[in-house]
Design an enzyme around this catalytic site. Structure first.
Site, PDB file in Angstrom:
ATOM      1  CD  GLU A 262       4.803  18.706  -2.177  1.00 16.11           C
ATOM      2  OE1 GLU A 262       3.628  18.804  -2.541  1.00 16.11           O
ATOM      3  OE2 GLU A 262       5.481  19.679  -1.817  1.00 16.11           O
TER       4      GLU A 262
ATOM      5  CE1 TYR B 112      -3.439  -2.636   0.126  1.00 16.06           C
ATOM      6  CE2 TYR B 112      -3.252  -2.691   2.509  1.00 16.06           C
ATOM      7  CZ  TYR B 112      -3.806  -3.170   1.338  1.00 16.06           C
ATOM      8  OH  TYR B 112      -4.725  -4.181   1.382  1.00 16.06           O
TER       9      TYR B 112
ATOM     10  CE  LYS C 134      -7.165  22.341  -0.316  1.00 15.34           C
ATOM     11  NZ  LYS C 134      -7.761  22.651  -1.640  1.00 15.34           N
TER      12      LYS C 134
END
Length: 121
Positions: A69, A16, A94
């Site tokens: 990131e 995963y 954000k």
């Protein structure tokens, strides 16, 4: 039997995680740029024959920026899923997440300067 189940679960987790890393690199332009920069810096490390300590610092910096990131991208995707319409609170979240990437990138750049500027000049 429990040991096999534990090992199988860990292997699934790795699969995963690899899938997530592949999705990140394949779909996000910012991480593509960071991969190119990482590649160039790694080549510079070989060319300049940097020390083991410098390699450690360089690789930690690369990993930190790329990892943060990835978290930033996940936060942005989750925010867009939770609130598809413009919401200043989501925008603030954000912005904070992007700011974290910027801080890590600036520190990574400083590390690069500390390693490479003495070798260049």
């Amino acid at each position: 039997m429990a040991k096999e189940s534990f090992v199988q679960n860990r292997l699934k987790s790795v699969v995963y995680a690899l899938r997530g890393a592949w999705i990140l690199v394949r779909t996000e332009s910012s991480i593509k740029i960071q991969v190119v920069i990482a590649f160039v810096v790694i080549l510079a490390g070989w060319y300049c024959e940097i020390s083991a300590t410098e390699w450690i610092l360089q690789l930690l910096a690369i990993g930190l920026v790329m990892g943060v990131e990835g978290v930033n991208t996940a936060i942005e995707k989750l925010s867009d899923f939770v609130q598809p319409n413009h919401d200043p609170r989501i925008g603030r979240i954000k912005d904070i997440s992007a700011g974290a990437v910027m801080i890590c990138s600036l520190i990574a750049s400083a590390i690069g300067c500390i390693i490479y500027l003495p070798k260049i000049f």
